[in-house]
Design a protein around this motif. Structure first.
Motif, PDB file in Angstrom:
ATOM      1  N   THR A  28      25.866  18.928  10.191  1.00 34.21           N
ATOM      2  CA  THR A  28      24.603  19.561  10.598  1.00 34.21           C
ATOM      3  C   THR A  28      24.825  20.799  11.444  1.00 34.21           C
ATOM      4  O   THR A  28      23.862  21.411  11.904  1.00 34.21           O
ATOM      5  CB  THR A  28      23.720  18.574  11.384  1.00 34.21           C
ATOM      6  OG1 THR A  28      24.409  18.183  12.573  1.00 34.21           O
ATOM      7  CG2 THR A  28      23.355  17.372  10.549  1.00 34.21           C
ATOM      8  N   ASP A  37      19.838  10.942  13.018  1.00 31.96           N
ATOM      9  CA  ASP A  37      18.973  10.503  11.922  1.00 31.96           C
ATOM     10  C   ASP A  37      19.777  10.225  10.655  1.00 31.96           C
ATOM     11  O   ASP A  37      19.532   9.237   9.954  1.00 31.96           O
ATOM     12  CB  ASP A  37      17.905  11.552  11.623  1.00 31.96           C
ATOM     13  CG  ASP A  37      16.866  11.681  12.726  1.00 31.96           C
ATOM     14  OD1 ASP A  37      16.797  10.779  13.600  1.00 31.96           O
ATOM     15  OD2 ASP A  37      16.129  12.690  12.720  1.00 31.96           O
ATOM     16  N   LEU A  38      20.724  11.098  10.353  1.00 31.09           N
ATOM     17  CA  LEU A  38      21.547  10.911   9.153  1.00 31.09           C
ATOM     18  C   LEU A  38      22.381   9.640   9.243  1.00 31.09           C
ATOM     19  O   LEU A  38      22.503   8.895   8.267  1.00 31.09           O
ATOM     20  CB  LEU A  38      22.461  12.119   8.937  1.00 31.09           C
ATOM     21  CG  LEU A  38      21.786  13.419   8.522  1.00 31.09           C
ATOM     22  CD1 LEU A  38      22.795  14.556   8.487  1.00 31.09           C
ATOM     23  CD2 LEU A  38      21.094  13.279   7.183  1.00 31.09           C
ATOM     24  N   GLU A  41      20.060   6.625   8.799  1.00 25.27           N
ATOM     25  CA  GLU A  41      19.674   6.460   7.398  1.00 25.27           C
ATOM     26  C   GLU A  41      20.840   5.956   6.562  1.00 25.27           C
ATOM     27  O   GLU A  41      20.682   5.084   5.707  1.00 25.27           O
ATOM     28  CB  GLU A  41      19.139   7.778   6.841  1.00 25.27           C
ATOM     29  CG  GLU A  41      18.574   7.636   5.444  1.00 25.27           C
ATOM     30  CD  GLU A  41      17.863   8.874   4.963  1.00 25.27           C
ATOM     31  OE1 GLU A  41      17.738   9.021   3.739  1.00 25.27           O
ATOM     32  OE2 GLU A  41      17.427   9.693   5.797  1.00 25.27           O
ATOM     33  N   THR A  70      23.569  11.789   1.858  1.00 24.32           N
ATOM     34  CA  THR A  70      22.341  11.756   2.652  1.00 24.32           C
ATOM     35  C   THR A  70      22.064  13.132   3.238  1.00 24.32           C
ATOM     36  O   THR A  70      20.927  13.619   3.214  1.00 24.32           O
ATOM     37  CB  THR A  70      22.452  10.698   3.768  1.00 24.32           C
ATOM     38  OG1 THR A  70      22.710   9.420   3.170  1.00 24.32           O
ATOM     39  CG2 THR A  70      21.184  10.612   4.596  1.00 24.32           C
ATOM     40  N   TRP A  74      18.917  15.476   2.213  1.00 18.69           N
ATOM     41  CA  TRP A  74      17.997  15.916   3.261  1.00 18.69           C
ATOM     42  C   TRP A  74      17.808  17.433   3.185  1.00 18.69           C
ATOM     43  O   TRP A  74      16.700  17.934   3.296  1.00 18.69           O
ATOM     44  CB  TRP A  74      18.518  15.520   4.636  1.00 18.69           C
ATOM     45  CG  TRP A  74      17.614  15.976   5.735  1.00 18.69           C
ATOM     46  CD1 TRP A  74      16.540  15.312   6.236  1.00 18.69           C
ATOM     47  CD2 TRP A  74      17.685  17.219   6.440  1.00 18.69           C
ATOM     48  NE1 TRP A  74      15.938  16.065   7.215  1.00 18.69           N
ATOM     49  CE2 TRP A  74      16.618  17.246   7.361  1.00 18.69           C
ATOM     50  CE3 TRP A  74      18.545  18.317   6.387  1.00 18.69           C
ATOM     51  CZ2 TRP A  74      16.393  18.309   8.211  1.00 18.69           C
ATOM     52  CZ3 TRP A  74      18.315  19.380   7.234  1.00 18.69           C
ATOM     53  CH2 TRP A  74      17.252  19.366   8.131  1.00 18.69           C
ATOM     54  N   ARG A  75      18.886  18.166   2.983  1.00 17.76           N
ATOM     55  CA  ARG A  75      18.794  19.625   2.920  1.00 17.76           C
ATOM     56  C   ARG A  75      18.005  20.075   1.686  1.00 17.76           C
ATOM     57  O   ARG A  75      17.320  21.077   1.720  1.00 17.76           O
ATOM     58  CB  ARG A  75      20.193  20.254   2.885  1.00 17.76           C
ATOM     59  CG  ARG A  75      21.007  20.023   4.137  1.00 17.76           C
ATOM     60  CD  ARG A  75      20.333  20.547   5.365  1.00 17.76           C
ATOM     61  NE  ARG A  75      20.215  21.992   5.287  1.00 17.76           N
ATOM     62  CZ  ARG A  75      19.655  22.741   6.216  1.00 17.76           C
ATOM     63  NH1 ARG A  75      19.166  22.201   7.295  1.00 17.76           N
ATOM     64  NH2 ARG A  75      19.596  24.037   6.079  1.00 17.76           N
ATOM     65  N   ARG A  77      15.535  18.439   0.250  1.00 20.33           N
ATOM     66  CA  ARG A  77      14.111  18.093   0.386  1.00 20.33           C
ATOM     67  C   ARG A  77      13.317  19.201   1.047  1.00 20.33           C
ATOM     68  O   ARG A  77      12.162  19.431   0.712  1.00 20.33           O
ATOM     69  CB  ARG A  77      13.953  16.812   1.209  1.00 20.33           C
ATOM     70  CG  ARG A  77      14.164  15.576   0.411  1.00 20.33           C
ATOM     71  CD  ARG A  77      13.678  14.372   1.163  1.00 20.33           C
ATOM     72  NE  ARG A  77      14.251  14.272   2.484  1.00 20.33           N
ATOM     73  CZ  ARG A  77      15.013  13.291   2.902  1.00 20.33           C
ATOM     74  NH1 ARG A  77      15.302  12.307   2.100  1.00 20.33           N
ATOM     75  NH2 ARG A  77      15.479  13.273   4.134  1.00 20.33           N
ATOM     76  N   SER A  80      11.497  18.842   6.060  1.00 18.93           N
ATOM     77  CA  SER A  80      11.558  18.754   7.507  1.00 18.93           C
ATOM     78  C   SER A  80      11.092  20.062   8.131  1.00 18.93           C
ATOM     79  O   SER A  80      11.492  21.141   7.730  1.00 18.93           O
ATOM     80  CB  SER A  80      12.996  18.474   7.946  1.00 18.93           C
ATOM     81  OG  SER A  80      13.090  18.537   9.344  1.00 18.93           O
TER      82      SER A  80
END
Length: 169
Positions: A28, A37-38, A41, A70, A74-75, A77, A80
């Protein structure tokens, strides 16, 4: 009363959480909140699949691969609304060493595209082979080498004289 499956998972999670967190911080670019969070999850997904994961040849590699997936999902999506801050995180990745160098490296990592960053973390932080990295990220071996070369070149340009402290070739 918890069964032995839960006990095995709890022992695995307790043993791996620190390493997963450090890897997530690198992925990150130093965003400690997203890293937490990662990891949460990832550990949740592992718990759901624990019987299959515990029977795998290398559950540690499975966990690291799942963390990378994950992060990349996330990236993709982009749902966020959180944005990285220009200020360094309140806590570093390691307890020892030079904090200014860590901040410099995290800042340089943050400038890299997510896939390049994932390749560097798996390849050099996790010390995986090109083929293992390719399998984990669902890329060809040539693509891993290309991403790594491009990312290292960008890091050297970004770090300038500080590059020799991090990147030795």
């Amino acid at each position: 009363m918890a069964d032995t499956t839960d006990d095995g998972y709890q022992a695995f999670a307790a043993a791996r959480i620190g390493h997963l967190y450090r890897s997530a911080c690198l992925l990150t670019g130093g965003d400690t909140h997203l890293a937490e969070d990662l990891v949460q999850e990832t550990l949740g997904r592992i718990f759901v699949r624990w019987r299959r994961v515990s029977g795998a040849d290398n559950p540690v590699a499975y966990a690291q691969t799942m963390l990378a997936h994950t992060f990349l999902s996330w990236r993709r999506r982009r749902s966020s609304g959180e944005r990285p801050s220009a200020t360094p995180p309140e806590a570093g990745i390691a307890e020892d060493g030079d904090p200014a160098l860590r901040v410099t490296l995290l800042s340089a990592l943050r400038q890299l595209p997510e896939r390049d960053r994932a390749v560097l973390v798996l390849r050099y932080w996790e010390d995986r082979s090109v083929q293992e990295t390719a399998t984990a990220l669902r890329l060809s071996a040539g693509a891993v080498r290309s991403h790594a070369l491009r990312a290292l070149t960008r890091l050297r340009a970004e770090l300038g004289d500080d590059a020799s402290l991090f990147i030795d070739r």
